[in-house]
Design an enzyme around this catalytic site. Sequence first.
Site, PDB file in Angstrom:
ATOM      1  CE  LYS B  78       1.355 -36.602   7.676  1.00  0.00           C
ATOM      2  NZ  LYS B  78       0.981 -35.372   8.431  1.00  0.00           N
ATOM      3  CB  SER B 153       1.886 -36.174  12.128  1.00  0.00           C
ATOM      4  OG  SER B 153       1.262 -35.385  11.134  1.00  0.00           O
ATOM      5  CB  SER B 177       1.642 -32.259  11.124  1.00  0.00           C
ATOM      6  OG  SER B 177       1.230 -32.849  12.319  1.00  0.00           O
TER       7      SER B 177
END
Lengths: 99, 489, 495
Positions: B78, B153, B177
């Site tokens: 990420k 997210s 997330s």
Amino acid sequence: MISNEDVKKLALLARLNLSEPEAQRLHKDLNSILGYMERLQKVDVSKVDPMSHVHGATNVFREDELKPSLPVEAALELAPDHSGRFIRVPIVIDQGGEN
Amino acid sequence: MSDLTHLSISDLRTGLAGKKFSSRELTQTYLDKIDKTKELNAFILVDRDKALAAADQADKMRAAGSNLPLLGIPGAIKDMILTKDVRTTAASKILQNFVPPYSATVVNRLEAAGSIVLGKTNLDEFAMGSSNENSAFGAVKNPWDIERVPGGSSGGSAAAIAACLAPYALGTDTGGSIRQPASFCNIVGIKPTYGRVSRYGVVAYASSLDQVGPMARTVQDCAEICQVLSGHDEFDSTSVDKPVPQYVAGLKKGVKGLRLGIPKEYFIKGLDPEVEKAVRGAIKQLESLGATTVEISLPHTELAVAVYYILAPAEASSNLARYDGVRYGYRAQGSKDLMDLYCRSRSEGFGQEVQRRIMIGTYVLSSGYFDAFYLKAQKVRTLIAQDFQKAFAEKCDVIVSPTAPTTAFRIAEKVTDPLAMYLNDIFTIPVNLAGLPGMSLPCGFDSKGLPIGLQLIGKPWDEETLFNAGFAYESGTEWHKRLPEMAKV
Amino acid sequence: MAQAPSRNGKSLNGVVMEFEAVIGLETHVQLCTKTKIFCSSSTEFGAEPNQHIDPVTLGLPGSLPVLNRQVLENAIMLGLAMNCEIRRYNRFARKHYFYPDLPKGYQISQYEEPICERGHLNVPMDGAIRTIGITRIHMEEDAGKNIHDSRTHSSLIDLNRAGVALLEIVTQPDLRSPAEASAYLRTLRQIVRFLGVSDGNMEEGSLRCDANISLRPVGQVKFGTRTEIKNLNSFKFVERALEYEIARQMSLLKSGKSIVQETMLFDSATGATRSLRSKEESADYRYFPDPDLPPLVIEEAYIRSIQERMPTLPEQRSKELVDGYGLTAYDAQVLTVERMNIDFFEEVFKVCQNAKLACSWLTSELFGALNTAGLDLKRSPVSARNLGELVKLIDSEAISGKMAKTVFEEMFATGKAPGEIVAARGLKQLTNDDDIAKVVESVFANNAKQLADYVGGNDRLHAFFVGQVMKSTQGTANPKKVNDIILSLIKKRRG
């Protein structure tokens, strides 16, 4: 409820430039969100400690031992502007720093 | 041989060890597939040359006798997590050209275990969002339906795993997330106990809530990665020095006698009936494997969203103060003075949602409002954590719930109403507030063919039970084996 | 706590005061730990710009603070030295403001939970002791430095100092004059140097002071409106700035105007203070507990272990010098200005066992010579051991005081031991009675006429014979013994 004026003060405190439409949109959003937060006011927390840290870990230290620094070039490459070994910004007028 | 990209980590390990394919072939296959699925927008950056060079290096090491646990196995990171000399943006314009001079501890650990970084996955800017629509690099699409969001997210990581663009990815989870996008994309994701995994080198959103965790297609794959990530780090004062159990070795323990707590506050109005049905089905399945169930109450659940959206923005407003255009990152050009430089760099560099949260955070910390909002929220946070402590002390070993109240929603469906978006996190947020481990795993599909996630919540430091229960459930079901059409290209 | 002496009727620059000054100081002491408070970069002074940087110092994304154990120990040590209570539960807090020398946009400090609280410091003032209340001591990180370049209309940032450990010491508003403020600071500096927690060097910025000052009519209990003067970086500036500000406030008050609560800067070039900002403009720091740093829980045993390792403080050592060694209060004060002095003195004493003589040779001869040579005690060419040996030679009358000065000069020039110099120069004092008597008899024989006069009753010739004996021994004879022996031999002759 917070006022449009409050929104502008907050924006300055947070160093954000808001256009008038953005300020208005944020004003509306903030009031709706903060209105939702109101539900917390009903909870009795008079005997409750605030939770600022998780799992109660305490006393975490490192020893006073030197480790290699980053080369100055690493900082200067990252900096949007520099002069010699210094990072450069437009002149700071108020010399106080923290109040 | 079946599609390499569908293989589990242990199969990849076997394949590489048995010379059925090289790390270079494997890496090349993933890279090609990433190229073919660009419309997902799952990656912000893919460095082919670097990945292939690392694969060659891994092949050489294997030839020389190395058998590191992840040797030659690629993964995706990420873009909230720093990778030395590889641009890291947090999906923000303010870091659009930021090339970090150091790597996060988690990245160092993965590389030390032999893994290869394929690229950096897309996310909501600074991990603030539940739909991955708040990215300066564009929204990510859900591989199950590209008109829908992948969740957020860690939407890029979830989409990448669902579409088989990597065997595993790292996510970060501050209020759900990892778990919510895992749920929306039919994959497995675990947020470990707060303090289990180092946050050093992970862009901070809300420091008392953030935690890194793995996302993969199976429980075992998650356990493999979690093993590598976990453990004390001297560079993170909140990482805890506790022994890490052997997660994979214990996976076959089963669930016999395991007490499942079913929180009544999680089965409420607003919960999609199809989601509820799938979750109830999963609970029955676990019972049939020998687990027992008990209804529990987590009475302060309905306050969690309010608490979270005070504390997280407060910490975020502080953590994001460093993005000021001075030392790194975006600086607005032609500023007339320093104040102008600050204000313009920040308002041009941060997106709408980030600015909204900075404003909320600034407000709740400002003098006159601190006690009523921030301090109050910290106290209610204590109550929420106590709800869980009580349930675990008195009634159950694991708590079972839906991960999200709905399946993936349509892109742009909720962007105009931030509060509605925030409420989507209602089942995941309490876990972060209490610092507990939480996992989401596939447990069915709705009538639109969209995945549904089952959430397992554990006691502090008890990721092991989540893996064991998840593995037992997964072994008796086929949901996780379903792949979106996009994964088959 | 001692009551503040009234300043009623005392004059300041010749102006009769009906007002008394109320002063409180906030002093930042930079600790001399090897590394910064929250990361392992060096704190070395005088490095190249941006030489001591790392992800934490730069405030890079993802960087996290880890507390330097030594900083906590130093904070507790200073707290104990200043008679403070040590807080058992401590948290760090973030203090937010934007400034280019502050990398994270917040300073990690302590807010509601400082490590030390409610202490006091005894400050010697004009021969008496004033007790100044200490409100709190807390730990925090320093900022970097901005160099303002008006020529290019830019500011240049050096982050070497960013993250260096500071202790902030806040007094009660107990000080009543610029001289008291300065005396307090000197005592504080003496203590931090004794403890070895800071070099207390004001020129290098290791000791920086902000002063809060207000005036009130003498006899009034309520405080007047105060102003705060920032960044006073020398003892002289503290006094001058406060004097200026007292005069400024007094002239406002006397003309019936009121004081505006504001923050001032002192301009050392003009000697004047100027307004930086008013209270209304003061920032909202949005303090909250730093989630990156777990709380500190201080155990009693830990405090005790620090107490045990603590050097004896100047106040106590000064008392020992007076009570145990019989030195004067003045000598004791001179010796305890620096820990180095008293440690040196004790080594000298260990060798010679004569405190008064040791003190006088240290404070007048050695300090004088060092001062002339521009050296400090650390770089003294005369070691404590050698000075002790010299004092021992004097004390045992092996050499005279006059010879000792010659020997000392050579010791200072060459670093040699006194014994070596005495032997090489044949300076050994003639102390044996028989030897001296032989010389006296020979002088008598060579001066028969004077001897006859002396024996006959002319006592004024005594000095002549002493001088002749000293001359013929080239000054090596012990003058007291020469004196005694001449007297006794004359007495014999007089029958």
